[in-house]
Design a protein around this motif. Sequence first.
Motif, PDB file in Angstrom:
ATOM      1  N   ALA A 166       0.786  -1.228   0.126  1.00  0.00           N
ATOM      2  CA  ALA A 166       0.217  -0.057   0.036  1.00  0.00           C
ATOM      3  C   ALA A 166       0.834   1.169   0.013  1.00  0.00           C
ATOM      4  CB  ALA A 166      -0.927   0.108   1.217  1.00  0.00           C
ATOM      5  N   GLY A 170       0.891   3.283  -3.096  1.00  0.00           N
ATOM      6  CA  GLY A 170      -0.277   4.447  -2.793  1.00  0.00           C
ATOM      7  C   GLY A 170      -0.462   5.605  -4.062  1.00  0.00           C
ATOM      8  N   GLN A 171       0.766   6.069  -4.175  1.00  0.00           N
ATOM      9  CA  GLN A 171       0.800   7.087  -5.206  1.00  0.00           C
ATOM     10  C   GLN A 171       0.103   6.780  -6.309  1.00  0.00           C
ATOM     11  OE1 GLN A 171       2.438  10.065  -3.703  1.00  0.00           O
ATOM     12  NE2 GLN A 171       1.587  11.166  -5.086  1.00  0.00           N
ATOM     13  N   MET A 173      -1.825   4.218  -6.934  1.00  0.00           N
ATOM     14  CA  MET A 173      -3.380   3.772  -6.923  1.00  0.00           C
ATOM     15  C   MET A 173      -4.059   5.084  -6.597  1.00  0.00           C
ATOM     16  SD  MET A 173      -3.528   0.092  -5.003  1.00  0.00           S
ATOM     17  CE  MET A 173      -2.386   0.415  -3.557  1.00  0.00           C
ATOM     18  N   ASN A 174      -3.633   6.009  -5.976  1.00  0.00           N
ATOM     19  CA  ASN A 174      -4.362   7.406  -5.695  1.00  0.00           C
ATOM     20  C   ASN A 174      -4.538   7.891  -6.910  1.00  0.00           C
ATOM     21  OD1 ASN A 174      -5.915   9.067  -4.026  1.00  0.00           O
ATOM     22  ND2 ASN A 174      -3.990  10.488  -4.147  1.00  0.00           N
ATOM     23  N   GLN A 176      -4.939   6.716  -9.861  1.00  0.00           N
ATOM     24  CA  GLN A 176      -5.968   5.884 -10.524  1.00  0.00           C
ATOM     25  C   GLN A 176      -7.429   6.162 -10.094  1.00  0.00           C
ATOM     26  OE1 GLN A 176      -4.562   1.891 -10.325  1.00  0.00           O
ATOM     27  NE2 GLN A 176      -3.022   2.119 -11.890  1.00  0.00           N
TER      28      GLN A 176
ATOM     29  N   LEU B 122      -1.915   9.001   3.102  1.00  0.00           N
ATOM     30  CA  LEU B 122      -0.995   7.975   3.367  1.00  0.00           C
ATOM     31  C   LEU B 122       0.352   8.756   2.768  1.00  0.00           C
ATOM     32  CD1 LEU B 122      -2.197   4.537   1.727  1.00  0.00           C
ATOM     33  CD2 LEU B 122      -1.077   5.088   3.808  1.00  0.00           C
ATOM     34  N   VAL B 125      -0.110  11.103  -0.169  1.00  0.00           N
ATOM     35  CA  VAL B 125      -1.351  10.901  -0.706  1.00  0.00           C
ATOM     36  C   VAL B 125      -2.283  11.319  -0.132  1.00  0.00           C
ATOM     37  CG1 VAL B 125      -2.698   8.986  -1.686  1.00  0.00           C
ATOM     38  CG2 VAL B 125      -0.128   9.017  -2.134  1.00  0.00           C
ATOM     39  N   ARG B 126      -3.341  12.080  -0.661  1.00  0.00           N
ATOM     40  CA  ARG B 126      -4.482  12.573   0.402  1.00  0.00           C
ATOM     41  C   ARG B 126      -5.734  12.143  -0.442  1.00  0.00           C
ATOM     42  NH1 ARG B 126      -4.220  17.919  -0.504  1.00  0.00           N
ATOM     43  NH2 ARG B 126      -5.003  18.706   1.266  1.00  0.00           N
ATOM     44  N   LEU B 127      -6.597  11.466   0.228  1.00  0.00           N
ATOM     45  CA  LEU B 127      -7.493  10.857  -0.757  1.00  0.00           C
ATOM     46  C   LEU B 127      -8.913  11.347  -0.295  1.00  0.00           C
ATOM     47  CD1 LEU B 127      -6.404   7.510   0.731  1.00  0.00           C
ATOM     48  CD2 LEU B 127      -7.327   7.508  -1.743  1.00  0.00           C
ATOM     49  N   GLN B 157      -5.561   3.304   3.627  1.00  0.00           N
ATOM     50  CA  GLN B 157      -4.881   2.111   3.023  1.00  0.00           C
ATOM     51  C   GLN B 157      -5.726   1.168   2.243  1.00  0.00           C
ATOM     52  OE1 GLN B 157      -2.098   0.169   5.404  1.00  0.00           O
ATOM     53  NE2 GLN B 157      -1.183   2.075   6.203  1.00  0.00           N
ATOM     54  N   LEU B 160      -7.453   2.119  -1.063  1.00  0.00           N
ATOM     55  CA  LEU B 160      -6.512   2.081  -2.189  1.00  0.00           C
ATOM     56  C   LEU B 160      -6.514   0.461  -2.564  1.00  0.00           C
ATOM     57  CD1 LEU B 160      -3.536   4.561  -1.367  1.00  0.00           C
ATOM     58  CD2 LEU B 160      -5.488   4.632  -3.146  1.00  0.00           C
ATOM     59  N   VAL B 161      -6.291  -0.237  -1.464  1.00  0.00           N
ATOM     60  CA  VAL B 161      -6.187  -1.763  -1.894  1.00  0.00           C
ATOM     61  C   VAL B 161      -7.417  -2.152  -2.522  1.00  0.00           C
ATOM     62  CG1 VAL B 161      -6.351  -4.078  -0.754  1.00  0.00           C
ATOM     63  CG2 VAL B 161      -4.802  -2.362   0.261  1.00  0.00           C
ATOM     64  N   GLN B 163      -9.442  -0.163  -4.464  1.00  0.00           N
ATOM     65  CA  GLN B 163      -9.462   0.341  -5.816  1.00  0.00           C
ATOM     66  C   GLN B 163      -8.451  -0.393  -6.556  1.00  0.00           C
ATOM     67  OE1 GLN B 163     -11.216   1.977  -7.417  1.00  0.00           O
ATOM     68  NE2 GLN B 163      -9.932   2.758  -9.119  1.00  0.00           N
ATOM     69  N   ALA B 164      -7.471  -1.142  -5.998  1.00  0.00           N
ATOM     70  CA  ALA B 164      -6.236  -1.699  -6.869  1.00  0.00           C
ATOM     71  C   ALA B 164      -7.009  -2.912  -7.822  1.00  0.00           C
ATOM     72  CB  ALA B 164      -5.311  -2.389  -5.991  1.00  0.00           C
ATOM     73  N   GLY B 169      -9.423   3.252 -14.985  1.00  0.00           N
ATOM     74  CA  GLY B 169     -10.308   4.382 -15.252  1.00  0.00           C
ATOM     75  C   GLY B 169     -11.592   4.245 -14.849  1.00  0.00           C
TER      76      GLY B 169
END
Lengths: 246, 243
Positions: A166, A170-171, A173-174, A176, B122, B125-127, B157, B160-161, B163-164, B169
């Motif tokens: 992660a 992370g970068q 995936m974010n 995306q 993270l 990274v800001r979500l 975390q 993101l997991v 979404q992986a 897109g």
Amino acid sequence: MTREALLARTFVQLSDTLVDEFDVVELLTLLADRCVEVLDVATAGIMLAGPGGELRVMTSSSDAMRVLELFEVQAQEGPCLDCYRTGRPVLNHVLAADGGRWPRFTAEALEAGFQSVQALPLRLRGNIIGALNMFHTDQEALAEGEAEIAQAFADVATIAILQHRAGLEGQVMNEQLQQALNSRVLIEQAKGVTAERAGLSIDEAFRALRSHARNHNLGLVSVAQGVIDGTLHAAELGAAARADDA
Amino acid sequence: MSSGSERRFRILDQLNNSETGGFDAMRLCQVSAEVTAMSGAGIMLMSNDVSRGAVCTTDEVSALIEDLQFALGEGPCVDAFHLDAPVLEPDLAAPVTPRWPAFTGPALDAGARAVFGFPLQLGAVRLGALNLYRTESGPLTDAQHADSLVMADIAAQALLVLQADAPPGQLAASLEEGSDFQHVVHQASGVVSVQLEVSVGQALIRLRAYAFGNDRRLVEVAQNVVAGRLRFDAQSGQSDPGP
């Protein structure tokens, strides 16, 4: 130190490591070493699946095991591979009595002095990401409760690997995630523009956008962008969709 | 065992203990509310520095809190995201420093008395932000505050997991389920942009202004626009047909 105390100390050490930046291989090595101490096995190792699903040896508590695990990957047979492929643990497997389940691996393992093996899956949401393996120099089975302890070690390893991934990804995936969110907004806006320009309902507008994308071999997002920019004429898009339906 | 690690394991354990096996965004919201003993929780995703809506909410009040922040562009999650720090309002009815003039009234009417926002991040990274609310006023205890920080970290975390697994897109199905990304508002922006011959961005501002000025929820106004019950280009001014 009693086994309970050792176990407790191990989990403390592992969990403390997880909170800060950590080297995943170092952590898995610590985990393998503790399996050896706590479960009284000769040697322990961890294999992880790479992006293509091929197993890689991440760590082994002894050179003998490392060689054997590499052999297993090369020969494409053995307890760790079976565990990884089926997702089920291989428990208390006595090599001399296995009736040729892994002929090449068994020969190598016996020669290296190992008599029995354990392999536990590293699981994540139904996916298997690798296996924790333990080899014994005798044929003694794990004591009661030890299989559960071993699985707990495997679960901690899985969490560690996930946290590591992660952080690394992370970068990417974010980006995306952000792109997916932005694309979706664009598509919804384009539905509205098309609906209003062509006198269609939102659902009909969506179908018009999709069929334009399909007929012109374009992505839906770029069609949506064209509609918003005005480079694609929404009214014509709607007319074409009506002609398609007729 | 250090308390931080112990918290992390306890929360991860709770996340994994769902009856259905695996976890999804909804489970993240439920566990967020459970571990912090709050009335409800919601998770807001941001992109291009604005709210994209809620990926999950535990109840109607949480849904409204997310909805208001999306519509108004203000509130605890929006601030937490922009400030990169927790935003705590233990007494929404009598705040020490009044803030969020548009958000506060409707949130109080819905029953929220204390609201808290924690940024989801993270590293760099800001979500988005985790929102917690309670129907009683009062500050978070130290333990609740610590749990919230760890929960926000795990949620970032986990998102993101999740979404992986998605195709490029697209949003992961596990994030779409139970989410409210306010699609109808963006559709209405498209419609209004044609009616007023303005950009979709300006159209959204007009929709927001209209909703605020007429004391209506943005989502209701958008639904009326999309259904053709409300037009922004009518000569006779904008008559509101009501929800």
